[in-house]
Scaffold this active site. Sequence first.
Site, PDB file in Angstrom:
ATOM      1  N   HIS A 138       0.854  -1.001   0.051  1.00  0.00           N
ATOM      2  CA  HIS A 138      -0.130  -0.049   0.052  1.00  0.00           C
ATOM      3  C   HIS A 138       0.845   1.336   0.038  1.00  0.00           C
ATOM      4  CE1 HIS A 138      -3.480  -2.422   0.550  1.00  0.00           C
ATOM      5  NE2 HIS A 138      -2.899  -3.029   1.887  1.00  0.00           N
ATOM      6  N   ARG A 422      11.044  17.626  16.519  1.00  0.00           N
ATOM      7  CA  ARG A 422      11.735  16.413  16.755  1.00  0.00           C
ATOM      8  C   ARG A 422      11.865  15.253  15.802  1.00  0.00           C
ATOM      9  NH1 ARG A 422       9.741  15.733  23.126  1.00  0.00           N
ATOM     10  NH2 ARG A 422      10.330  17.801  23.948  1.00  0.00           N
ATOM     11  N   ASN A 425      13.632  16.441  11.089  1.00  0.00           N
ATOM     12  CA  ASN A 425      15.252  15.965  10.759  1.00  0.00           C
ATOM     13  C   ASN A 425      16.013  15.713  11.951  1.00  0.00           C
ATOM     14  OD1 ASN A 425      17.930  16.285   9.816  1.00  0.00           O
ATOM     15  ND2 ASN A 425      17.723  18.387   8.851  1.00  0.00           N
ATOM     16  N   HIS A 429      18.642  17.355  14.549  1.00  0.00           N
ATOM     17  CA  HIS A 429      17.984  17.489  15.909  1.00  0.00           C
ATOM     18  C   HIS A 429      18.836  16.742  16.889  1.00  0.00           C
ATOM     19  CE1 HIS A 429      15.511  15.423  19.133  1.00  0.00           C
ATOM     20  NE2 HIS A 429      15.068  16.783  19.151  1.00  0.00           N
ATOM     21  N   TYR A 437      21.147  21.843  23.633  1.00  0.00           N
ATOM     22  CA  TYR A 437      20.236  21.676  24.838  1.00  0.00           C
ATOM     23  C   TYR A 437      20.687  20.841  25.959  1.00  0.00           C
ATOM     24  CZ  TYR A 437      15.689  20.641  26.813  1.00  0.00           C
ATOM     25  OH  TYR A 437      14.426  20.560  27.568  1.00  0.00           O
ATOM     26  N   LYS A 449      14.515  24.150  31.347  1.00  0.00           N
ATOM     27  CA  LYS A 449      14.155  23.744  29.837  1.00  0.00           C
ATOM     28  C   LYS A 449      13.777  24.993  28.976  1.00  0.00           C
ATOM     29  CE  LYS A 449      12.611  19.449  31.389  1.00  0.00           C
ATOM     30  NZ  LYS A 449      11.269  18.286  31.300  1.00  0.00           N
ATOM     31  N   SER A 460      19.079  27.187  15.367  1.00  0.00           N
ATOM     32  CA  SER A 460      18.503  26.735  14.387  1.00  0.00           C
ATOM     33  C   SER A 460      18.065  27.691  13.292  1.00  0.00           C
ATOM     34  CB  SER A 460      17.437  25.749  14.707  1.00  0.00           C
ATOM     35  OG  SER A 460      17.028  24.969  13.603  1.00  0.00           O
ATOM     36  N   HIS A 464      19.242  28.331   9.499  1.00  0.00           N
ATOM     37  CA  HIS A 464      18.546  28.386   8.272  1.00  0.00           C
ATOM     38  C   HIS A 464      18.480  29.897   7.550  1.00  0.00           C
ATOM     39  CE1 HIS A 464      16.820  24.960  10.124  1.00  0.00           C
ATOM     40  NE2 HIS A 464      16.191  24.618   9.103  1.00  0.00           N
TER      41      HIS A 464
END
Length: 551
Positions: A138, A422, A425, A429, A437, A449, A460, A464
């Site tokens: 499928h 998450r 990519n 990540h 992080y 956090k 990031s 870009h």
Amino acid sequence: MSTSPITNSVSMIGDDAPRSAGDVTTKETTLCRNGILKSINHGKEVNGSMSANGPREMAINGMLKCMQEMREDVLEQVNDRINHMMSELRQRIEKEEEDPSKENKYDDKRQSNKEGVLPNKVFLPRNSLLTDLLEIPHIQTVYNICLMTFILLFLDTIAHDLMDTGTLFIGTYTVQKAFAKFPTCLYIWSFMKISTLALYVPFNIWAYQRLEFVLKSLFQKIWDYVWLITFISYQVLFVVLPIKALLNENLPVACSVALIMEQLRLMMKSHAFIRSVGAKFVSYKPHTETPKPSSPGFSHYLYFLFAPTLVYSDSYPRTKVVRWKAVFRNFIEVGMVIFYIAFIMERFVAPTFHVFGTKPLNWRWYVKNIFGMMMPGILICVSSFYCLLHAWMNAWAEMLRFADRLFYKDWWNCTTYRAYYRTWNVVVHDWLYTYVYKDMYEIVSPRNKVLATYAVFFISSVFHEYILAFTFRFFYPVMLIMFGGLGFVLIFNKRSASNVFMWTSLCIGNGIMIGLYGIEYYARINCLPNDDKYLDLILPRSWSCRPVSGG
């Protein structure tokens, strides 16, 4: 002589006994029955005749004794069996704990036992998700539908070339224009690669000489800071010099984006290597049971620079052989996707926006064409994903026998942007998680956090925008605002939306980006520059276009 009822009852012992206790229990039952019968017959021979109560008591006593022995045998066998099963279960659990490949193959993090320490990246032998899914008929049909759209675009491009221009280009003009000066691009790339390889030598000089100094001494601190400043200076030059060469040579779009992405990839790899291996030398304390650290061999460092991962590890899972048919198939798919994007640009994007700056346009034109870019935008987005994160990465993984091919997860099933970021990519990540992080959460600002998440999104989004700015030679922070601003807000929304909403918002977002970047790209061609060359770099010409023709 007739047989007594008791003798008949005793002779029936074991005939209907359950066999679940095993053959040993059945054998004991037979021996018990024979023993009782023998005792009764022996009593008859001795006494000549027996009273009615005599054989009854002897039979009952014999049966009770026999049943007690059977009970003990059964309990002993059951106990042994349970102990054996528990031992097997314990061994299986221990084996699974030692072998992480038995866990969920799409779970790439291993929980740490230390408090306040986040899980670490785990490399496991596994296929890419689409590789497994395409084994299902499928899903293969969905792949065939995508091939059908490629064929239709191919035929449409042929018809357009013949009917409008009379010359058959079939996307080759766009591809040639995008990849012009490709040898120059390879020349610049080779210098970047050589400089990254050369980084191995000074790193080892710093690492092993550091072990010779007294721990936390002044000389050790001076040594560390000197080499830290040297490495930072190297990274700055690694950014400036290739970009300067790119601008001086005026490389076209495809060469520019490939070179800049490779520049960022090598920078991230060099940081990953020094951060991972250097930490072992910095944390080493002499006169302890901890063995003296050692740097990996140059061959492993070389392998890491080419491997399709940005996270350094002392070892990676490897496949046994290289399937060259799979390598060729993936590279063919890369070529097909490049032409697929060229067809989309020729048939949908360029004909729409090339008129910008050549004639007056009202607001209806902007609305209609930006919305019209939603379908081409999502097609470019999905095809670029397949080209880079599936076909290209799997081709290199196969050549290098790199077994962990979890380059992405099922982002197409996401219902929140928190999950989408998450899974889209995984390669990038994992680098952001491991080196940004985790360091922010564990070292810079423990257990914060929000700050750690903001650092990830800021870096990031800057990466870009950096790629887009030097690829198109203008700064238009659409991606920065949508990714670093709106995306950062959406990541804290844990409420699940529908998958239809996710796909709709992705189509709208990609349509806006393709539309605005397309308008600005042709504004840079058809509109006069700003009198101040520095303002011209950061202010979009599409906002105040002065046509080159003077109209």
